[in-house]
Design an enzyme around this catalytic site. Structure first.
Site, mmCIF file in Angstrom:
data_model
loop_
_atom_site.group_PDB
_atom_site.id
_atom_site.type_symbol
_atom_site.label_atom_id
_atom_site.label_comp_id
_atom_site.label_asym_id
_atom_site.label_seq_id
_atom_site.Cartn_x
_atom_site.Cartn_y
_atom_site.Cartn_z
ATOM 1 N N THR A 1 40.819 40.086 42.307
ATOM 2 C CA THR A 1 39.793 39.141 41.844
ATOM 3 C C THR A 1 40.214 38.377 40.583
ATOM 4 O OG1 THR A 1 38.753 41.031 40.755
ATOM 5 C CG2 THR A 1 37.814 40.350 42.858
ATOM 6 N N SER B 1 36.704 36.925 32.423
ATOM 7 C CA SER B 1 36.770 35.924 33.484
ATOM 8 C C SER B 1 38.108 35.227 33.357
ATOM 9 C CB SER B 1 35.643 34.909 33.331
ATOM 10 O OG SER B 1 35.882 33.827 34.201
ATOM 11 N N ARG B 2 38.910 35.280 34.422
ATOM 12 C CA ARG B 2 40.255 34.689 34.315
ATOM 13 C C ARG B 2 40.230 33.178 34.527
ATOM 14 N NH1 ARG B 2 41.732 39.534 37.413
ATOM 15 N NH2 ARG B 2 42.147 41.117 35.854
ATOM 16 N N VAL B 3 39.042 32.617 34.733
ATOM 17 C CA VAL B 3 38.914 31.166 34.799
ATOM 18 C C VAL B 3 38.469 30.656 33.427
ATOM 19 C CG1 VAL B 3 37.631 29.271 35.879
ATOM 20 C CG2 VAL B 3 38.482 31.159 37.274
#
Length: 501
Positions: A338, A364-366
Site C-alpha cells: 500500500t 501517507s506516501r502520497v
C-alpha cells in the site's frame, strides 16, 4: 434451361464454408472426492485457471489447482449438493460478476446474487473478477484529494484519489468506523463507494447497512457481503468481486472508493482452501503466493491517465493485528503493497482519543500532493508538531523540570489533541477543518482549559458561518488560503475569542 455445373459447385462451396454446426463439444469430468468446500475432479484436461465449472444442482466452482491428471476446484455453493461420481462440465467462462449503476443501493454476494430481497439486479453487463492491473503507462500520479471528513487524516495522513491507504489496528479500535466515515463524507461528491464485508458477523453487516441508510448514503454504495457463515471460497473471491464492481465506474471515467473489511480474514480463507487442496504451506502456514493474493488485488487501485478517461479507484484495505503486532506476516505484506497506513492503537482508543490514530507510525506516501493548498498551509507542520508533543509528553511524565518553550509546546499539543478528536459519523467539510486547525495553530486555544476546546471550536464555526460566510466559501471554492482570506479568518477568530474568554 439446364443447370450450369460450375454455378452449382460455387453455391455448394459457399454453403459449406458458411456452415456452423449447432452441436458443441464440451468436456465432462467426474468428481473424485469432495468435502470442506473443495472438490477434486478427474478428466478436465482443457480446464483454464480460474474457469467456472458447472456441477449438478446449479452449484458452480472455480478451477483452482491444475494438475497433470486432476483439477482441484473450490465450490461456490452448497457443497452438500455435490457428491462423488457427479459429472462436472466446463463452461469456457472465467468467473464474472454483474456490474453497472443498477447495483447502487444493493447488497449482493460475491457471485452477484442479491441478498437484500429487493428483486433481481437487472445489471446491464458483467466484468471478470480478476483482470490485469493497469500498467505504469496507463496511470498518472495521485494528486486529487479524497477527503474523508476526519480532521486527523485529511490534515496529517491525506488520501488521494487512486491511492491505497491501509487501515490497521487491533480489533475494536475503530477501523471500520474510519472507513464508514470516509464513505459518508463522499455524499454528493460523485464518488461511488463499494464496501466489501469479508468474514464479518451478519449482525455487523446489517448494522453498517442501517447506518448508511440512516445517513442517506446507501444510494451511492454497493455492499458485497461474504459473512462468517459463508464458505471459505466466497470469502476468498469477495474482494475481487467488489473490485470488479468498482472498476465499472473507474473505467468509465468516474471515481470509486472501495473498502475491504478485512483482508486478514480473506488470507485465512485462502490458507484454508490451499491446505485443503494440498498446496505446500509456508510461514504461519500460509501458502507461498499469499503476497500475490493481495498485490494483484490492491494494484488494481489507481488513477488512470486522461487517455483512458482519468477515472480513479481508491482502496482502503483493513487489516486486523494481534496485540498491535504490525510485524506479523500478513500486516507486513500489505504495508509493503500500500501507499501508506493509518495505525489505530488500543491504548489511545481506551484513553478517549478517537479516532485513535498513532501519528508516529501512520504515514501517507502520497503526502501533500493529495491535499488542497489551504489544508497544506494550515496543517503543513501539524504532523511534526504532534510527534514532538507526544515525545515531550512522555518525557514530562518523569516529572522533569521543563523550560518555558517546552511548557508552551506541551500546552499547545494538549489542545491540538483535543481539537483532533471527532465523534463517529460526523465528517467535517474541508473549509471547516481549515478554520478549526488555523485557530489551534495560531494560539487561539492556548488560554482555554482543555475541556472547553470542543465547545470553542463549535462556537467559532457557527460564528464564521453566520458572520463571515464569504471566508469559508472562498476557502471552499479556491481550495487555497489567500492572504486577504487569512487576514479575515484571523480577524474572525480574534473577534470570537475576545467574547469567549
Amino acid at each position: 434451361m439446364g443447370f450450369q455445373a460450375d454455378e452449382v459447385t460455387k453455391i455448394l462451396k459457399s454453403r459449406i464454408k458458411d456452415f456452423k454446426p449447432d452441436a458443441a463439444l464440451t468436456q465432462v469430468g467426474e468428481v473424485l472426492k469432495v468435502g470442506d468446500g473443495v472438490a477434486v475432479i478427474y478428466g478436465l484436461k482443457d480446464a483454464m485457471a480460474g474457469e467456472l465449472l458447472k456441477f449438478p444442482n446449479e452449484v458452480y466452482g472455480i478451477a483452482f489447482n491444475l494438475e497433470t491428471d486432476s483439477v482441484g476446484a473450490v465450490l461456490m455453493g452448497d457443497t452438500t449438493k455435490v457428491k462423488e461420481g457427479d459429472p462436472v462440465h466446463l463452461t469456457g467462462r472465467i468467473a464474472e460478476i454483474p456490474t453497472g449503476k443498477e447495483l447502487l443501493g444493493r447488497v449482493i454476494n460475491p457471485l452477484g446474487q442479491p441478498l437484500d430481497g429487493k428483486g433481481p439486479l437487472n445489471a446491464s453487463h458483467t466484468r471478470r473478477l480478476e483482470i490485469r492491473a493497469p500498467g505504469v503507462i496507463e496511470r498518472q500520479p495521485v494528486k486529487q484529494p479524497l477527503h474523508t471528513g476526519i480532521k486527523a487524516i485529511d490534515c496529517m495522513i491525506p488520501i488521494g484519489r487512486g491511492q491505497r491507504e491501509l487501515i490497521i489496528g487491533d480489533r475494536q479500535t475503530g477501523k471500520t468506523a474510519v472507513a464508514i466515515d470516509a464513505i459518508l463524507n463522499l455524499k454528493g461528491k460523485n464518488v461511488m463507494c463499494v464496501y466489501v464485508a469479508i468474514g464479518q458477523k451478519q449482525s455487523t453487516v446489517a448494522q453498517i447497512i442501517r447506518t448508511l441508510e440512516e445517513h442517506d448514503a446507501l444510494g451511492y454504495c454497493i455492499i458485497v457481503s461474504a459473512t462468517a457463515s459463508d464458505p471459505a471460497p466466497l470469502q476468498y473471491i469477495a474482494p475481487y468481486a467488489g473490485c470488479a464492481v468498482a472498476e465499472e465506474f473507474t473505467y468509465n471515467g468516474g471515481h470509486a472508493l472501495i473498502v475491504y473489511d478485512d483482508l486478514s480474514k480473506q488470507a485465512v480463507a485462502y490458507r484454508e482452501l490451499s491446505l485443503l487442496l494440498r498446496r505446500p504451506p509456508g510461514r504461519e502456514a500460509y501458502p507461498g503466493d499469499v503476497f500475490y493474493l493481495h498485490s494483484r488485488l490492491l494494484e488494481r487501485a489507481c488513477k488512470l491517465n486522461d487517455k483512458l478517461g482519468g477515472g480513479s479507484l481508491t482502496a482502503l484495505p483493513i487489516i486486523e493485528t494481534q496485540a498491535g503486532d504490525v510485524t506479523a506476516y500478513i500486516p507486513t505484506n500489505v504495508i509493503s503493497i500500500t501507499d501508506g497506513q493509518i495505525f489505530l492503537e488500543s491504548n489511545l482508543f481506551n484513553s478517549g482519543i478517537r479516532p485513535a490514530i498513532n501519528v508516529g507510525i501512520s504515514v501517507s506516501r502520497v503526502g501533500g500532493n493529495a491535499q488542497t493548498k489551504a489544508t497544506k498551509k494550515v496543517a503543513g507542520k501539524l504532523k511534526l508538531d504532534m510527534a514532538q508533543y507526544n515525545e515531550l509528553a512522555a518525557f514530562a511524565q518523569f516529572g522533569a523540570e521543563l523550560d518555558k518553550a517546552s511548557m508552551a509546546q506541551l500546552n499547545r499539543g494538549a489542545r491540538l489533541v483535543e481539537l483532533l478528536k471527532q465523534p463517529q459519523y460526523a465528517p467535517m467539510e474541508m473549509e471547516d477543518q481549515v478554520a478549526s486547525i488555523f485557530a489551534g495553530n495560531n494560539g487561539f486555544l492556548d488560554p482555554l482549559p482543555v475541556e472547553k476546546v470542543k465547545a470553542f471550536e463549535a462556537g467559532l464555526l457557527s460564528h464564521l458561518k453566520s458572520k463571515y460566510p464569504a471566508v469559508l466559501k472562498d476557502i471552499k471554492d479556491k481550495g487555497d488560503l489567500a492572504e486577504d482570506t487569512k487576514a479575515k479568518l484571523t480577524e474572525a477568530c480574534q473577534e470570537y475569542a475576545k467574547n469567549y474568554y
